[in-house]
Motif scaffolding. Structure first.
Motif, short mmCIF file in Angstrom:
data_model
loop_
_atom_site.label_atom_id
_atom_site.label_comp_id
_atom_site.label_asym_id
_atom_site.label_seq_id
_atom_site.Cartn_x
_atom_site.Cartn_y
_atom_site.Cartn_z
N PHE A 267 0.83 -1.21 0.00
CA PHE A 267 0.00 0.00 0.00
C PHE A 267 0.86 1.26 0.00
N GLY A 268 1.93 1.22 -0.80
CA GLY A 268 2.80 2.36 -0.98
C GLY A 268 3.89 2.53 0.07
N LYS A 269 3.93 1.63 1.07
CA LYS A 269 4.93 1.73 2.14
C LYS A 269 6.00 0.66 1.95
N ASP A 270 7.26 1.06 2.04
CA ASP A 270 8.38 0.14 1.90
C ASP A 270 8.45 -0.77 3.13
N VAL A 271 8.31 -2.09 2.92
CA VAL A 271 8.39 -3.04 4.03
C VAL A 271 9.51 -4.04 3.80
N THR A 272 10.46 -3.69 2.93
CA THR A 272 11.51 -4.62 2.55
C THR A 272 12.24 -5.18 3.77
N GLY A 273 12.51 -4.36 4.75
CA GLY A 273 13.23 -4.83 5.93
C GLY A 273 12.34 -5.11 7.12
N ALA A 274 11.03 -5.09 6.94
CA ALA A 274 10.10 -5.26 8.06
C ALA A 274 9.95 -6.73 8.43
N ARG A 275 9.70 -6.99 9.71
CA ARG A 275 9.41 -8.34 10.17
C ARG A 275 8.05 -8.79 9.66
N ALA A 276 7.84 -10.11 9.68
CA ALA A 276 6.57 -10.66 9.21
C ALA A 276 5.40 -10.10 10.02
N GLN B 286 5.13 -7.24 11.46
CA GLN B 286 4.87 -5.86 11.06
C GLN B 286 4.09 -5.81 9.75
N ARG B 287 4.36 -6.75 8.87
CA ARG B 287 3.63 -6.80 7.61
C ARG B 287 2.18 -7.21 7.84
N VAL B 288 1.96 -8.09 8.79
CA VAL B 288 0.58 -8.44 9.13
C VAL B 288 -0.17 -7.23 9.65
N ARG B 289 0.48 -6.45 10.50
CA ARG B 289 -0.17 -5.25 11.03
C ARG B 289 -0.40 -4.21 9.93
N ALA B 290 0.39 -4.30 8.86
CA ALA B 290 0.20 -3.38 7.72
C ALA B 290 -0.92 -3.84 6.80
N GLY B 291 -1.50 -5.02 7.09
CA GLY B 291 -2.65 -5.47 6.32
C GLY B 291 -2.45 -6.73 5.51
N LEU B 292 -1.33 -7.45 5.74
CA LEU B 292 -1.01 -8.64 4.96
C LEU B 292 -1.33 -9.90 5.75
N ALA B 293 -1.85 -10.92 5.06
CA ALA B 293 -2.00 -12.25 5.63
C ALA B 293 -1.70 -13.27 4.55
N GLN B 294 -1.36 -14.50 4.98
CA GLN B 294 -0.99 -15.53 4.02
C GLN B 294 -1.61 -16.87 4.38
N CYS B 295 -2.12 -17.56 3.36
CA CYS B 295 -2.52 -18.97 3.47
C CYS B 295 -1.37 -19.78 2.89
N LEU B 296 -0.70 -20.55 3.74
CA LEU B 296 0.49 -21.27 3.32
C LEU B 296 0.13 -22.51 2.50
N GLU B 297 1.05 -22.91 1.64
CA GLU B 297 0.88 -24.15 0.89
C GLU B 297 0.81 -25.33 1.87
N GLY B 298 -0.08 -26.27 1.62
CA GLY B 298 -0.21 -27.44 2.49
C GLY B 298 -1.08 -27.20 3.70
N ARG B 299 -1.80 -26.07 3.74
CA ARG B 299 -2.78 -25.72 4.78
C ARG B 299 -2.12 -25.36 6.10
N MET B 300 -1.25 -26.22 6.65
CA MET B 300 -0.46 -25.88 7.84
C MET B 300 -1.32 -25.47 9.02
N VAL B 301 -2.46 -26.12 9.21
CA VAL B 301 -3.25 -25.87 10.41
C VAL B 301 -2.57 -26.57 11.58
N PHE B 302 -2.96 -26.22 12.81
CA PHE B 302 -2.43 -26.87 14.00
C PHE B 302 -3.31 -28.07 14.31
N PRO B 303 -2.86 -29.30 14.00
CA PRO B 303 -3.75 -30.46 14.08
C PRO B 303 -4.23 -30.79 15.48
N GLY B 304 -3.42 -30.46 16.49
CA GLY B 304 -3.81 -30.79 17.86
C GLY B 304 -4.72 -29.77 18.52
#
Length: 266
Positions: free
Chosen positions: A80-89, A91-109
């Motif tokens: 959204f126009g903000k440089d996040v190249t060096g930002a932690r993951a 911080q990127r979530v707080r900037a509005g990003l989320a990810q669905c990982l390959e293989g679902r990666m839910v917590f089975p327990g």
């Protein structure tokens, strides 16, 4: 195919990568000089064969390269126009990003409810905000509402994929990265996942979609990038890509019916 075309949008794009290069130590460079953009409110697909670098791109955008012993060796990532190249993951979530990982990666327990709560952790919801976020997600994915107490490991593959999507939505993202959401699912479930992606986008969330199922991806995308060997081989609208005979044969299957883009007349 012309590489001059690019998706248009008002305001800064939800995502812009400029000249991104990344690799994994002795394995060498996996992505080279990659530039792409996801306009706000659009679905953009990232297609290509196994090993083309698609997942590396997703990790570079989400900030997860380091977890896989990779690193960004060049370029810039903007949300959204903000440089996040060096930002932690986080911080990127707080900037509005989320990810669905390959293989679902839910917590089975953990239960479905606990998996959903984990998705809202970075947002640090207070009071009833976590419940409100969960109610919003369950409105989109009502099947999960009947499974809240069930352990995620006992869900079907389709239910686990829906849970993975729901968990990502718990942070109320403005940009959602989806890595192979149809992988390993029956055709009927793939159609359900497709409809869910459309609903998420129609609610205002921009989406970068990595998919082996190119026909499904292009049917709901406004624009697509094709990767080969860690580089953008071609890009354009679904209609333009389909008109290239080589691309249609390699990615869409020779002799198959034309892709019907989302919103096209039936």
């Amino acid at each position: 195919m012309s590489r001059d075309a690019s998706p248009a949008s008002d305001g800064p794009p939800a995502l812009r990568t400029t000249g991104v290069s990344a690799g994994y130590g002795a394995a060498g460079t996996a992505v080279t000089d990659l530039s792409l953009r996801v306009p706000q409110g659009q679905v953009v697909s990232l297609l290509g064969p196994n090993g083309a670098g698609k997942t590396t791109v997703m990790r570079a955008v989400s900030g997860l390269l380091g977890l896989h012993r990779g690193r960004l060796t060049g370029g810039r990532v903007e949300l959204f126009g903000k440089d996040v190249t060096g930002a932690r993951a986080s911080q990127r979530v707080r900037a509005g990003l989320a990810q669905c990982l390959e293989g679902r990666m839910v917590f089975p327990g953990l239960s479905v409810a606990e998996n959903l709560a984990s998705g809202g952790h970075v947002r640090r919801y207070r009071g009833g905000a976590l419940t409100e976020a969960r109610d919003e997600v369950l409105t989109l994915l009502p099947r999960l509402g009947d499974l809240l107490d069930r352990k995620a490991g006992y869900l079907s593959g389709g239910e686990q994929q829906m849970l993975a999507i729901a968990r990502a939505l718990m942070s109320r993202p403005k940009l959602l990265l989806m890595d192979e959401p149809s992988l390993g699912l029956a055709p009927r479930i793939v159609e359900q996942v497709r409809d869910i992606i459309v609903s998420i986008n129609e609610a205002g969330t921009s989406i970068l979609l990595v998919e082996q199922n190119a026909r499904m991806a292009l049917s709901i995308s406004g624009y697509a990038y094709l990767l080969e060997g860690g580089r953008v081989y071609a890009e354009g609208t679904p209609e333009a890509l389909e008109q290239d005979n080589d691309i249609a044969a390699a990615y869409l299957g020779a002799g198959t019916a034309p892709v019907t883009p989302r919103g096209a007349d039936s």
